[in-house]
Design a protein around this motif. Structure first.
Motif, PDB file in Angstrom:
ATOM      1  N   ARG A 123       0.852  -1.187   0.000  1.00  0.00           N
ATOM      2  CA  ARG A 123       0.000   0.000   0.000  1.00  0.00           C
ATOM      3  C   ARG A 123       0.892   1.243   0.000  1.00  0.00           C
ATOM      4  NH1 ARG A 123      -5.130  -1.233  -0.884  1.00  0.00           N
ATOM      5  NH2 ARG A 123      -5.862   0.586   0.268  1.00  0.00           N
ATOM      6  N   GLU A 130       0.638   4.815   1.778  1.00  0.00           N
ATOM      7  CA  GLU A 130      -0.101   5.560   2.790  1.00  0.00           C
ATOM      8  C   GLU A 130       0.293   7.034   2.670  1.00  0.00           C
ATOM      9  OE1 GLU A 130       0.815   3.630   6.506  1.00  0.00           O
ATOM     10  OE2 GLU A 130       0.318   1.638   5.692  1.00  0.00           O
ATOM     11  N   ARG A 160      -5.235  10.791   6.337  1.00  0.00           N
ATOM     12  CA  ARG A 160      -4.464   9.697   5.737  1.00  0.00           C
ATOM     13  C   ARG A 160      -5.329   9.036   4.666  1.00  0.00           C
ATOM     14  NH1 ARG A 160      -2.566   4.095   8.813  1.00  0.00           N
ATOM     15  NH2 ARG A 160      -2.774   2.743   6.975  1.00  0.00           N
ATOM     16  N   ASP A 195      -5.065   5.718   1.846  1.00  0.00           N
ATOM     17  CA  ASP A 195      -4.309   4.536   1.438  1.00  0.00           C
ATOM     18  C   ASP A 195      -4.627   4.201  -0.017  1.00  0.00           C
ATOM     19  OD1 ASP A 195      -3.528   4.511   4.052  1.00  0.00           O
ATOM     20  OD2 ASP A 195      -4.148   2.458   4.465  1.00  0.00           O
TER      21      ASP A 195
END
Length: 203
Positions: free
Chosen positions: A156, A158, A175, A177
């Motif tokens: 991922r 982030e 945040r 992802d």
């Protein structure tokens, strides 16, 4: 998906007498040879801490992002640095990548400071926990606008934005992802440089 972040806890202080160092004291240790080129350390919130050994996938992705992804996209007046120090009020970390204002020769006598940076990136495998906690707090406190963790464990990216700056509990307010099939926005100093395919940032 956007999420509101909670502030990571500060590390426990050892139950013995300890001392934090200022950035100037850290620089003097380097200048006098107390810390040398073979000492793999960085200054984080006043603590001199060891840098973790790097695995081949980590180094390969750092090089790929630096040379194949960031360098061709950056506008005039910005460049990318790899695994080089930056200086904040109480720290001198060595992020895996940083997008820095100006040109390389502007930094012959000093390291880039928060006002010089648009983006910092950590490529994380063994350091994922600290990159999500200590580094989030450190970069948010310095008000670095955007922080990416290229998460090699979960595949991922982030993306942390909207830092609090210096605060009692510094963090990033947002945040997002992104996975291999997603498009990751690249925004430098407010300029949208177009999305990057998540698969281009991952193994």
């Amino acid at each position: 998906m956007s999420t509101t972040l909670t502030t990571p806890p500060r590390p426990q202080v050892p139950p013995v007498p300890v001392r934090r160092f200022t950035v100037d004291e850290y620089h003097r240790m380097i200048q006098t040879g107390i810390l040398g080129p073979n000492d793999r350390v960085e200054l984080l919130e006043g603590w001199i801490v060891p840098k973790m050994p790097r695995k081949p996938p980590h180094d390969a992705i750092v090089s790929l992002i630096l040379n194949r992804v960031l360098a061709p996209r950056l506008p005039d007046g910005w460049f990318a640095r790899g695994q080089s120090a930056i200086t904040t009020a109480d720290s001198e970390p060595k992020p895996d990548l940083a997008v820095v204002r100006g040109a390389e020769r502007d930094y012959l006598t000093r390291h880039p400071e928060p006002a010089d940076m648009a983006l910092v990136i950590e490529v994380s495998d063994t350091t994922l926990a600290s990159d999500r906690s200590l580094k989030v707090r450190l970069y948010a406190s310095a008000a670095i606008p955007v922080y990416w963790i290229v998460n090699l464990v979960d595949l991922r990216i982030e993306v942390f934005t909207n830092p609090t700056g210096p605060a009692t509990s510094p963090s990033y307010r947002t945040r997002q992802d992104f996975g291999p099939a997603d498009l990751v926005p690249l925004i430098i100093d407010g300029q949208d440089l177009g999305p990057i395919a998540g698969r281009d940032l991952l193994p």
